[in-house]
Design a protein around this motif. Structure first.
Motif, PDB file in Angstrom:
ATOM      1  N   ASN A 172      45.603  30.957  32.285  1.00 27.67           N
ATOM      2  CA  ASN A 172      45.006  29.611  32.312  1.00 27.67           C
ATOM      3  C   ASN A 172      43.937  29.483  33.399  1.00 27.67           C
ATOM      4  O   ASN A 172      43.859  28.483  34.114  1.00 27.67           O
ATOM      5  CB  ASN A 172      46.092  28.547  32.512  1.00 27.67           C
ATOM      6  CG  ASN A 172      47.125  28.564  31.411  1.00 27.67           C
ATOM      7  OD1 ASN A 172      46.787  28.703  30.233  1.00 27.67           O
ATOM      8  ND2 ASN A 172      48.392  28.438  31.788  1.00 27.67           N
ATOM      9  N   GLY A 173      43.134  30.527  33.533  1.00 24.98           N
ATOM     10  CA  GLY A 173      42.023  30.491  34.463  1.00 24.98           C
ATOM     11  C   GLY A 173      42.391  30.767  35.911  1.00 24.98           C
ATOM     12  O   GLY A 173      41.516  30.722  36.785  1.00 24.98           O
ATOM     13  N   ARG A 174      43.672  31.039  36.170  1.00 30.02           N
ATOM     14  CA  ARG A 174      44.094  31.330  37.538  1.00 30.02           C
ATOM     15  C   ARG A 174      44.609  32.764  37.624  1.00 30.02           C
ATOM     16  O   ARG A 174      45.076  33.332  36.636  1.00 30.02           O
ATOM     17  CB  ARG A 174      45.160  30.332  38.009  1.00 30.02           C
ATOM     18  CG  ARG A 174      44.725  28.880  37.862  1.00 30.02           C
ATOM     19  CD  ARG A 174      45.639  27.932  38.592  1.00 30.02           C
ATOM     20  NE  ARG A 174      45.369  27.898  40.026  1.00 30.02           N
ATOM     21  CZ  ARG A 174      44.413  27.154  40.584  1.00 30.02           C
ATOM     22  NH1 ARG A 174      43.627  26.391  39.841  1.00 30.02           N
ATOM     23  NH2 ARG A 174      44.253  27.174  41.897  1.00 30.02           N
ATOM     24  N   ILE A 175      44.539  33.326  38.804  1.00 31.31           N
ATOM     25  CA  ILE A 175      44.872  34.730  38.998  1.00 31.31           C
ATOM     26  C   ILE A 175      46.383  34.890  39.125  1.00 31.31           C
ATOM     27  O   ILE A 175      47.005  34.393  40.063  1.00 31.31           O
ATOM     28  CB  ILE A 175      44.170  35.271  40.262  1.00 31.31           C
ATOM     29  CG1 ILE A 175      42.651  35.144  40.099  1.00 31.31           C
ATOM     30  CG2 ILE A 175      44.565  36.725  40.519  1.00 31.31           C
ATOM     31  CD1 ILE A 175      41.879  35.399  41.365  1.00 31.31           C
ATOM     32  N   SER A 176      46.980  35.592  38.167  1.00 34.30           N
ATOM     33  CA  SER A 176      48.426  35.809  38.178  1.00 34.30           C
ATOM     34  C   SER A 176      48.794  37.213  38.642  1.00 34.30           C
ATOM     35  O   SER A 176      49.971  37.485  38.904  1.00 34.30           O
ATOM     36  CB  SER A 176      49.002  35.568  36.777  1.00 34.30           C
ATOM     37  OG  SER A 176      48.400  36.451  35.828  1.00 34.30           O
ATOM     38  N   GLY A 177      47.816  38.089  38.738  1.00 35.57           N
ATOM     39  CA  GLY A 177      48.062  39.443  39.219  1.00 35.57           C
ATOM     40  C   GLY A 177      46.764  40.076  39.678  1.00 35.57           C
ATOM     41  O   GLY A 177      45.743  39.950  39.000  1.00 35.57           O
ATOM     42  N   VAL A 178      46.787  40.747  40.833  1.00 36.90           N
ATOM     43  CA  VAL A 178      45.567  41.368  41.342  1.00 36.90           C
ATOM     44  C   VAL A 178      45.940  42.516  42.274  1.00 36.90           C
ATOM     45  O   VAL A 178      46.910  42.440  43.023  1.00 36.90           O
ATOM     46  CB  VAL A 178      44.674  40.335  42.080  1.00 36.90           C
ATOM     47  CG1 VAL A 178      45.406  39.740  43.277  1.00 36.90           C
ATOM     48  CG2 VAL A 178      43.354  40.950  42.495  1.00 36.90           C
TER      49      VAL A 178
END
Length: 332
Positions: free
Chosen positions: A252-258
């Motif tokens: 949803n446009g947000r970073i969930s894994g990096v």
């Protein structure tokens, strides 16, 4: 070049015993770096044990969904392997950008991790160098250091780690498996490649004669959306001025894994954990990427010659994250 005796091992335990028993002994795998340094009298081994015939090549899946890559797997074979390209594209890209086709066809995965620094002062066999002769000083500190490190440095050494592969493996929390006389061991990549500190001549925790047998890459779902960006002075075979290994997953446009690791700017592959913490849960926007990159590089220790690397690395991080954020595979 000094005289060097040669032997060929037919089993891993035999190789370990042969090198461990000889203080001047060393392994010969692909030989793409070691032979050059022997000719230049930088390395002074008396005996080489050829391990090219050992059964330590190949790539297989692990029960947990990762990959186990044999230490003698050629770089070219690993880069072309379907499972590597599908699950860990950043490894394939790092390998393909890491050397010429001729070298990739000879160099091994284990040997790549152990390649020596490209600092000219280390390699000229004459200049004071704490890596080559502990206690003599670091010529690069007051010398030509445009290509040297800005992160992880010490007053004893500012040489950059040369491996592209190691940067990708650092982003993926890989493990290095070894064999020694007392049995097998395993190291997290962070504990295997050591910063210079007060002992720059100690680059890894291996005992004399200890042999790398495999590299294990754990299952990393975000790695399917990953890139390895390498910036260098020329597009052909050259070492990095800066490099970024990155994986990214959005929801949803947000970073969930990096995952982020930097190369070409540090004395070891630099895991950008501070930037990762700032990015996780944040909006996938250029301004957010920029803020995280600036925070990670805030502790850079530059010289007048290599100060440009901090800005170059910042831009590289933003560029690769923007690229991954625009990739459909990264959207959940």
């Amino acid at each position: 070049m000094r005289p060097v005796s040669y032997a060929r091992a037919t089993a891993p335990a035999e190789a370990v015993a042969a090198v461990a028993a000889d203080p001047g002994g060393a392994y010969l795998a692909g030989g793409t770096t070691a032979v050059d340094l022997l000719r230049q009298n930088v390395l002074r081994h008396d005996r080489l044990v050829d391990i090219g015939d050992l059964p330590l090549a190949g790539i297989e899946e692990t029960p947990a969904g990762g990959l186990r890559i044999g230490a003698l797997t050629r770089m070219s074979d690993a880069a072309a392997h379907p499972l590597v390209r599908e699950r860990f594209p950043l490894i394939a890209e790092a390998l393909e950008l890491g050397a010429s086709p001729q070298l990739r066809a000879m160099a091994t995965m284990g040997g790549n991790l152990l390649q020596r620094v490209r600092c000219a002062y280390y390699r000229d066999a004459v200049s004071p160098c704490n890596k080559r002769e502990p206690g003599t000083g670091c010529s690069a500190l007051g010398g030509i250091n445009r290509g040297h490190a800005i992160l992880g440095t010490s007053e004893h050494c500012i040489a950059t780690h040369p491996s592209d592969l190691a940067v990708a493996l650092t982003a993926l929390d890989a493990r290095v498996h070894t064999l020694r006389g007392a049995g097998e061991r395993s190291f997290h990549i962070d504990d295997f490649l050591l910063p210079p500190g007060d002992t720059p001549h100690i680059e890894n925790p291996l005992e004399h004669g200890e042999l790398i047998t495999a590299i294990e890459v754990p299952d990393t779902p975000t790695a399917r959306t990953s890139r390895y960006l390498k910036i260098r002075d020329r597009a052909s075979y050259e070492f990095a001025l800066t490099a970024v290994a990155a994986t990214l997953r959005l929801e949803n446009g947000r970073i969930s894994g990096v995952r982020l690791a930097l190369g070409g700017v540090a004395t070891t592959p630099w895991r950008a954990r501070h930037a990762e913490r700032l990015l996780l849960g944040a909006a996938a926007e250029p301004g957010v990427f920029d803020e995280a990159a600036r925070a990670e590089l805030a502790e850079a220790r530059t010289t007048p010659m290599n100060a440009f690397k901090a800005e170059l690395a910042r831009r590289a991080v933003v560029r690769v994250l923007r690229t991954l954020a625009a990739t459909p595979e990264g959207q959940a």
